[in-house]
Design a protein around this motif. Structure first.
Motif, short mmCIF file in Angstrom:
data_model
loop_
_atom_site.label_atom_id
_atom_site.label_comp_id
_atom_site.label_asym_id
_atom_site.label_seq_id
_atom_site.Cartn_x
_atom_site.Cartn_y
_atom_site.Cartn_z
N GLY A 357 0.85 -1.26 0.00
CA GLY A 357 -0.13 -0.14 0.02
C GLY A 357 0.81 1.26 0.02
N GLY A 358 2.26 1.17 -0.25
CA GLY A 358 2.99 2.42 -0.18
C GLY A 358 3.11 2.76 -1.79
N GLN A 359 3.69 4.13 -1.71
CA GLN A 359 3.87 4.66 -3.02
C GLN A 359 5.42 5.17 -3.40
OE1 GLN A 359 1.29 8.16 -1.83
NE2 GLN A 359 0.45 8.07 -4.06
N SER A 360 5.84 4.82 -4.66
CA SER A 360 7.26 5.25 -4.93
C SER A 360 7.05 6.36 -5.75
CB SER A 360 7.83 3.95 -5.50
OG SER A 360 7.80 2.81 -4.64
N ALA A 361 8.56 7.18 -5.86
CA ALA A 361 8.62 8.34 -6.52
C ALA A 361 9.96 7.97 -7.46
CB ALA A 361 8.72 9.54 -6.00
N MET A 362 10.03 8.00 -8.69
CA MET A 362 11.29 8.17 -9.44
C MET A 362 11.45 9.42 -10.04
SD MET A 362 12.39 5.61 -12.72
CE MET A 362 13.05 4.34 -11.82
N ALA A 429 1.50 16.37 -3.31
CA ALA A 429 1.27 15.67 -1.81
C ALA A 429 1.27 14.30 -2.09
CB ALA A 429 -0.01 16.26 -1.14
N PHE A 430 1.86 13.21 -1.55
CA PHE A 430 1.75 11.87 -1.55
C PHE A 430 0.76 11.46 -0.30
CE2 PHE A 430 5.52 12.59 -3.98
CZ PHE A 430 5.30 11.38 -5.00
N ALA A 431 0.18 10.41 -0.80
CA ALA A 431 -0.68 9.82 0.37
C ALA A 431 0.18 8.86 1.33
CB ALA A 431 -1.74 8.73 -0.17
N GLU A 432 1.04 8.09 0.65
CA GLU A 432 1.82 7.17 1.51
C GLU A 432 3.35 6.91 0.83
OE1 GLU A 432 3.11 5.72 4.53
OE2 GLU A 432 0.84 6.08 4.69
N LEU A 433 4.04 7.97 0.71
CA LEU A 433 5.40 7.82 0.05
C LEU A 433 6.26 6.98 0.86
CD1 LEU A 433 7.07 8.76 -2.16
CD2 LEU A 433 7.89 10.76 -0.97
N GLY A 434 7.01 5.84 0.12
CA GLY A 434 7.66 4.90 0.98
C GLY A 434 8.98 4.77 0.53
N LEU A 435 9.03 5.09 -1.07
CA LEU A 435 10.45 4.87 -1.46
C LEU A 435 10.68 5.86 -2.32
CD1 LEU A 435 13.09 3.40 -2.38
CD2 LEU A 435 11.39 1.88 -3.94
N VAL A 436 11.69 6.61 -2.61
CA VAL A 436 12.24 7.50 -3.60
C VAL A 436 13.32 7.03 -4.41
CG1 VAL A 436 13.28 9.84 -4.01
CG2 VAL A 436 11.45 9.55 -2.20
N VAL A 437 13.28 6.96 -5.74
CA VAL A 437 14.45 6.55 -6.40
C VAL A 437 14.94 7.67 -7.20
CG1 VAL A 437 15.11 4.86 -8.45
CG2 VAL A 437 13.18 4.10 -6.72
N SER A 451 14.13 16.64 -0.85
CA SER A 451 12.78 17.54 -0.69
C SER A 451 11.69 16.52 -0.57
CB SER A 451 12.60 18.34 -1.87
OG SER A 451 12.79 17.80 -3.01
N LEU A 452 11.84 15.25 -1.20
CA LEU A 452 10.65 14.35 -1.11
C LEU A 452 10.99 13.62 0.13
CD1 LEU A 452 10.82 13.03 -4.71
CD2 LEU A 452 8.97 14.26 -3.72
N THR A 453 9.65 13.89 0.93
CA THR A 453 9.56 13.07 2.40
C THR A 453 8.33 12.63 2.55
OG1 THR A 453 8.81 14.96 3.55
CG2 THR A 453 11.29 14.74 3.27
N ALA A 454 8.00 11.61 3.47
CA ALA A 454 6.89 10.92 4.10
C ALA A 454 5.91 12.05 4.31
CB ALA A 454 7.07 10.24 4.93
N LYS A 455 4.64 11.80 4.46
CA LYS A 455 3.58 12.66 4.81
C LYS A 455 3.69 13.35 5.94
CE LYS A 455 -0.39 10.79 5.31
NZ LYS A 455 -1.86 10.07 5.21
N ASP A 456 4.29 12.72 6.72
CA ASP A 456 4.60 13.57 8.27
C ASP A 456 6.05 14.19 8.12
OD1 ASP A 456 6.25 11.29 8.27
OD2 ASP A 456 5.66 10.27 10.09
N GLY A 457 6.52 14.23 6.98
CA GLY A 457 7.75 15.04 6.98
C GLY A 457 9.29 14.14 7.35
#
Length: 757
Positions: A357-362, A429-437, A451-457
């Motif tokens: 249920g997590g999100q990833s950003a590339m 704004a991500f709902a549940e960012l877990g991984l940044v590539v 600069s990309l962090t989890a929802k709670d910073g």
């Protein structure tokens, strides 16, 4: 700390030197404190008494040479008032003393001095090369300089009547020991002579004089030494006071080497301690864990792959899977050669995150690369893509498309988000960012990568990828707080690419053959890249190297090449396209999409296609003015062909002949496809400054005394010591001098590259 006493090394120079001298040092050398002067090391040492060979001199070079004076004469100037002194010097020893009476004047007695410092005195060897130096301060020069004097001259090598010379050089007469001198001054007479990085108006002997006065004025024992006593003893290192004396006023040839052992270790220890403390902070943080899921998206994806993963892809994939299954944030560098399958490894990790249920950003550096990744991910995932939810976000998207993408990201409907710098905007704004590539990590600033962090910073798992292989020593120094994974094998199906250097200087008619060869590939149903270094006559592509030898040449450009190829009969009727960095993002994407779809036969491009472009049908790449591009860029460009079932041919075209200054670099690229071997060569040529971000910051290289290639053992030892220190005492409270040095290093903008967590 407020109210803390000033350290001796921070003491202004004006407190120990005459104000005018201190101002001159600041103006010419940029040094303002006692510590800065003491850390201004000689760049080399001249054996005192050993003459400098004139054959080593290069026109236009700033030099310091040691010579013997053969004659001094003055003559009046014809064109204006005044006189000029002409001093003839030699780079050879004089005939032995038993022949010295033959017209050598007062030169002969000085030979005893040469023998006294242990230099060989040849039997009846004739005077060798000579050079005549001109001094417009004739009276002063003729008074100071005498036949037989042993003198260090400093100045710029120029030419007069076909002969190399120095005009109005600065000079310092060096003392020879008296014959039969048995005093303790013999060490001084044989001591190496330090040569400092100098300017025309502030010469090396003036610098040595300033350094000497500082050494004599300051109590060196009061300087802060970051190296703990037990480590200094363990590694048999000099103390800081002894090292400073040895590097600036050595008594023999070995002392500077011993001094630099200390300074290199000190620098490595401070750097590695900074990294170790950074890593300890990261280890103490927590983030969400994403353990593998049985029969999940990743497992189903693996079952649909039409090929077998390489052993390296499985090994690295397992390392990443284990990392993101923990609550400790992953901070891993994935490096692999062009085409080694890094994106596939990252995609499997993103699917593991999506499984829970997590999100990833590339994050990709260009729209071309972001679009390429988006198409590649959709194609690779097949029907799974819709289930995962894959979106792309770039600046050139229409308002409606961007609005929908932002909604998908914020709602969590997008499990994989691919984008450019647009992902870093405040409206994302991500709902549940877990991984940044981060792909091609060196193209992003430190703050952008963070600069990309989890929802709670809070922290997230991070994977940074580079297709520019890095030697282990560099990874250990630059990425010391990251775990490093290496993909060092190619997937099955990657075709060979043969590379050849084409010298148009030696074979001008080969240019016609280039375009005939391009036509042959197009007629066979294949596609061709033609790479040029500039966009137009006034706009070089960013990253272009400076010309070798300082020569100005007219470089090939996109605009000029398109005009040229459009008019060639041999290429009549082909579908010609072009792409460069000044084009609008949407236009670039459109051209690359058409190239990937096969509707462009020949694409003229700058190095904008260096990374991420995947055209399996491309079989030929012609790189014009290849001598103006660096090794890494050439290697990356070559990786754009041979990506499908077709073998590739890469032609490195240059206007240089076989002994041109860039030929060794071009031949090295042609001789191997081993990116790690090429990266080592590239580092040797570019030095560490480029790797550490020196060019971007405009400051000196972060590594002052260390070479990440030559001093691997020193770095490894310092790394082990630093991690042991931090593990035992994270706050370094028992080592205040080391703590202060680490804090100082952390505040420097040139060490920003370290913060890649």
């Amino acid at each position: 700390m407020a109210g803390a006493p000033q350290r001796r090394e921070d003491q202004p120079l004006r407190t120990v030197l005459h104000p005018k001298t201190a101002d001159a040092v600041k103006r010419h050398l940029g040094l303002e404190t006692v510590g800065e002067v003491l850390e201004y090391f000689p760049r080399r040492y001249l054996p005192r008494g050993e003459l400098t060979r004139f054959s080593d001199l290069v026109l236009g070079q700033e030099v310091s040479i040691i010579s013997r004076i053969l004659s001094v004469s003055t003559r009046r100037l014809h064109t204006r008032r005044g006189a000029i002194a002409e001093v003839t010097v030699t780079d050879q020893l004089a005939p032995a003393e038993n022949d010295a009476s033959k017209g050598q004047g007062n030169f002969a007695p000085r030979l005893d001095g040469l023998a006294g410092v242990g230099l060989p005195v040849p039997d009846a060897e004739p005077i060798g090369d000579t050079m005549t130096l001109s001094f417009f301060n004739a009276w002063t020069a003729s008074k100071d300089l005498a036949v037989g004097d042993h003198v260090m001259f400093s100045g710029k090598v120029n030419e007069y009547r076909g002969q190399l010379t120095l005009t109005n050089p600065h000079y310092a007469v060096l003392e020879d020991p008296a014959p039969g001198d048995a005093s303790g001054d013999a060490d001084v007479a044989t001591a190496p002579l330090p040569v400092y990085p100098a300017t025309a108006k502030f010469t090396t002997d003036r610098i040595a004089s300033v350094v000497g006065r500082v050494l004599d004025t300051i109590d060196l024992a009061l300087l802060e030494d970051p190296v703990p006593d037990d480590l200094r003893t363990e590694h048999h290192l000099m103390s800081l006071p002894d090292a400073l004396e040895a590097v600036h006023r050595p008594r023999d040839e070995d002392e500077p080497h011993q001094a630099m052992r200390y300074f290199r270790y000190r620098e490595a220890l401070v750097l590695q301690t900074l990294l170790a403390r950074r890593s300890a902070v990261l280890d103490a943080q927590k983030t969400r864990a994403f353990p593998p899921r049985d029969a999940g998206l990743r497992e189903r994806f693996d079952q649909t792959l039409p090929f077998r993963l390489t052993d390296g892809q499985r090994r690295v994939g397992d390392e990443i899977a284990d990392d993101i299954a923990l609550e400790k944030p992953m901070n891993r560098l994935l490096q692999g050669d062009v085409g080694s399958g890094k994106t596939l490894v990252a995609l499997r990790a993103m699917l593991q995150v999506a499984d829970v249920g997590g999100q990833s950003a590339m994050l990709a550096p260009t729209e071309v690369l972001a679009s390429q990744h988006y198409r590649s991910v959709l194609k690779t995932l097949g029907p799974i893509a819709e289930e995962v939810g894959v979106v792309v976000l770039t600046s050139s998207m229409t308002a409606g498309a961007k609005r929908q993408a932002l909604l998908d990201i914020a709602s969590g409907g997008a499990g994989i988000v691919i984008g450019t710098h647009a992902l870093l905007g405040d409206d994302v704004a991500f709902a549940e960012l877990g991984l940044v590539v981060v792909d091609e990590q060196h193209r992003f600033g430190v703050r952008q990568r963070h600069s990309l962090t989890a929802k709670d910073g809070g922290p997230v798992h991070r994977l940074v990828m580079t297709a520019t292989p890095i030697p282990r020593s560099v990874a250990m120094t630059v990425f010391g707080d990251l775990a490093v994974s290496v993909l060092n094998e190619m997937p099955a199906g990657r075709q060979d690419v043969s590379t050849h250097v084409v010298s148009l200087a030696e074979h001008p008619t080969w240019e016609t053959r280039l375009w005939e060869r391009a036509r042959e590939e197009i007629d066979a149903g294949h596609q061709v890249f033609v790479v040029v270094p500039t966009i137009g006559e006034d706009a070089p592509e960013p990253g272009l190297t400076e010309g070798d030898g300082g020569q100005e040449t007219q470089l090939q450009s996109v605009e000029g090449m398109v005009r040229k190829l459009s008019g060639l009969p041999v290429l009549s009727g082909i579908r010609l396209g072009s792409v460069h960095g000044r084009m609008d993002g949407a236009d670039k994407a459109d051209v690359m999409n058409r190239m990937a779809a096969g509707s462009v036969d020949l694409l003229v491009a700058t190095t904008v296609i260096e990374v991420g472009v995947d055209v399996p049908n491309a079989s030929l790449m012609i790189i014009m003015d290849a001598d103006r591009l660096g090794i890494s860029t050439l290697h990356q460009l070559r990786g754009r062909i041979g990506r499908g079932e077709l073998e590739g041919v890469c032609l490195l075209v240059t206007g240089q002949d076989h002994d041109g200054p860039s030929m060794p670099r071009l031949k090295a690229v042609a001789s191997t496809r081993d990116g790690f071997e090429l990266s080592t060569l590239d580092l040797e040529q570019r030095r560490e400054g480029d790797i550490l971000g020196d060019n971007q910051s405009g400051r000196r290289s972060t590594l002052k005394n260390l070479s990440v290639l030559r001093h691997v053992k020193t770095i490894e030892q310092a790394r082990d010591d630093a991690w042991r220190l931090v593990d035992r005492e994270p706050d370094l409270s028992g080592h205040p001098s080391l703590l202060r040095a680490v804090q100082d290093a952390g505040e420097q903008s040139t060490t920003e590259y370290l913060y890649r967590g």
